[in-house]
Design a protein around this motif. Structure first.
Motif, PDB file in Angstrom:
ATOM      1  N   GLU A 145       1.102  -0.937  -0.113  1.00  0.00           N
ATOM      2  CA  GLU A 145       0.175  -0.388  -0.119  1.00  0.00           C
ATOM      3  C   GLU A 145       0.903   1.629   0.187  1.00  0.00           C
ATOM      4  N   SER A 146       0.566   2.333  -0.991  1.00  0.00           N
ATOM      5  CA  SER A 146       1.834   3.323  -0.977  1.00  0.00           C
ATOM      6  C   SER A 146       1.690   4.241   0.627  1.00  0.00           C
ATOM      7  N   HIS A 147       0.382   4.309   0.792  1.00  0.00           N
ATOM      8  CA  HIS A 147       0.347   5.383   2.105  1.00  0.00           C
ATOM      9  C   HIS A 147       1.557   4.623   2.956  1.00  0.00           C
ATOM     10  N   LEU A 148       1.842   2.814   3.123  1.00  0.00           N
ATOM     11  CA  LEU A 148       2.694   2.409   4.269  1.00  0.00           C
ATOM     12  C   LEU A 148       4.429   3.021   3.310  1.00  0.00           C
ATOM     13  N   VAL A 149       4.078   2.333   1.965  1.00  0.00           N
ATOM     14  CA  VAL A 149       5.581   2.450   1.660  1.00  0.00           C
ATOM     15  C   VAL A 149       6.425   3.991   1.664  1.00  0.00           C
TER      16      VAL A 149
END
Length: 158
Positions: A145-149
């Motif tokens: 997931e982009s927010h995690l990355v």
């Protein structure tokens, strides 16, 4: 020279598909494709699919679960990539969600943190922005997931 295509009786094709499904979990789409490649007519394909379902050679839920656990543990794919790949194989939303539910949040975040630590150290790039971009691209491609990355990139690469 004319190449003759091999034809199969219904029994032969059914046996072949039993072995095909017993060897490794398969989804309906793979089995239909294999039967189509064997030049089976649609009516025969339907009969064989029903046989495989009745005798538990073919089970979408089981396929989704083994697919998810394998790709998560071995290829380190994130939920987005797993969902995308299962949709490509025409697996239903219910089965996808059930399979993803098998991954605990602790395992998921734990693996993500381990992978990001290793990756951040392994990128040989002096420019912070280029290094961060390589890091982000690597994990987005693998379906995390982009927010995690993005959060992790800013945390690890300064």
């Amino acid at each position: 020279m004319q190449q003759t295509k091999k034809t199969y009786t219904l029994q032969e094709a059914t046996k072949k598909m039993e072995h095909y499904c017993a060897y490794q979990e398969r989804c309906h789409k793979e089995v239909v494709q294999k039967l189509t490649d064997m030049y089976m007519i649609p009516e025969a394909i339907d009969v064989i699919i029903v046989h495989l379902l009745q005798h538990n050679f073919l089970n979408e839920e089981r396929f989704a679960k083994t697919f998810v656990s394998g790709k998560f543990k071995i290829k380190n794919w994130g939920r987005r990539r797993l969902t995308f790949e299962l949709k490509k194989k025409d697996i239903g939303k219910f089965n996808i969600n059930q399979a993803l539910a098998d991954i605990s949040d602790e395992d998921y975040i734990g693996l993500f943190n381990d992978l990001t630590e290793k990756k951040a150290h392994s990128i040989k790039e002096t420019n912070v922005f280029k290094k961060r971009k390589k890091f982000i691209d690597y994990f987005l491609y693998r379906g995390w997931e982009s927010h995690l990355v993005y959060d992790r990139a800013h945390e690890l690469i300064k």
